[in-house]
Design a protein around this motif. Structure first.
Motif, PDB file in Angstrom:
ATOM      1  N   HIS A  17       0.854  -1.172   0.030  1.00  0.00           N
ATOM      2  CA  HIS A  17       0.049   0.063  -0.092  1.00  0.00           C
ATOM      3  C   HIS A  17       0.915   1.328   0.050  1.00  0.00           C
ATOM      4  O   HIS A  17       0.421   2.440  -0.207  1.00  0.00           O
ATOM      5  N   SER A  71      -1.330  -7.491  11.439  1.00  0.00           N
ATOM      6  CA  SER A  71      -2.096  -8.114  10.886  1.00  0.00           C
ATOM      7  C   SER A  71      -1.901  -9.653  10.880  1.00  0.00           C
ATOM      8  O   SER A  71      -2.824 -10.479  10.854  1.00  0.00           O
ATOM      9  N   VAL A  92      -6.304  -6.255   6.636  1.00  0.00           N
ATOM     10  CA  VAL A  92      -5.643  -4.989   6.474  1.00  0.00           C
ATOM     11  C   VAL A  92      -5.742  -4.104   7.609  1.00  0.00           C
ATOM     12  O   VAL A  92      -6.753  -3.797   8.300  1.00  0.00           O
ATOM     13  N   CYS A 101      -9.040  -2.623  12.135  1.00  0.00           N
ATOM     14  CA  CYS A 101      -8.630  -3.601  11.015  1.00  0.00           C
ATOM     15  C   CYS A 101      -9.723  -3.734  10.236  1.00  0.00           C
ATOM     16  O   CYS A 101     -10.877  -3.904  10.649  1.00  0.00           O
TER      17      CYS A 101
END
Length: 157
Positions: A17, A71, A92, A101
């Motif tokens: 990301h 995570s 995520v 999350c």
């Protein structure tokens, strides 16, 4: 795809990301990003947003490394708590505080597997009972405090 500096250079392809880059020369630079959402295009995902004890925010230094670590811990905890294979869960950790999350649940691989709806129901029950806790180290355990099913994510099996 991330394009840095010269247009004729090959782009950096990444599922991450975020990426980092150091330019070789000082000055004004153009950066372009071409993004796709593979998760959003997959049919039949149910995504839930999880909230945690506010004390977890003291542990969250909001770095990519911490989000990856958390995570992985959360995925392992959920897999064990729900008695499902971890590959049915995509976790995520969202940037910023409070720590939240998104957990996407994939469809049942067999007719005897739990459906997404059954997993969500089981997860909500465990969270209501205070039974979902992530242990970060021997002295730090944090509970999931809330489960919210996100809309428009294919909430039926």
């Amino acid at each position: 795809m991330w394009f840095f500096e010269k247009v004729d250079k090959k782009p950096l392809l990444s599922w991450d990301h975020e990426v980092s880059h150091t330019f070789s020369t000082a000055g004004k630079h153009d950066i372009s990003v071409t993004a796709i959402s593979v998760i959003g295009q997959e049919k039949g995902l149910t995504t839930v947003r999880l909230s945690f004890d506010l004390l977890l925010d003291k542990e969250n230094d909001n770095t990519k490394a911490w989000r990856k670590f958390f995570s992985q811990r959360l995925q392992a905890t959920l897999s064990q708590s729900l008695n499902i294979h971890g590959n049915r869960l995509e976790v995520v950790v969202l940037r910023g505080l409070p720590t939240e999350c998104d957990v996407s649940i994939t469809p049942a691989p067999t007719n005897t597997s739990l459906t997404r709806a059954e997993i969500v129901t089981r997860l909500k029950g465990l969270v209501a009972d205070g039974a979902v806790a992530i242990q970060l180290n021997k002295d730090a355990t944090f509970r999931v405090t809330h489960v919210e099913v996100l809309p428009d994510r294919g909430n039926t099996d």
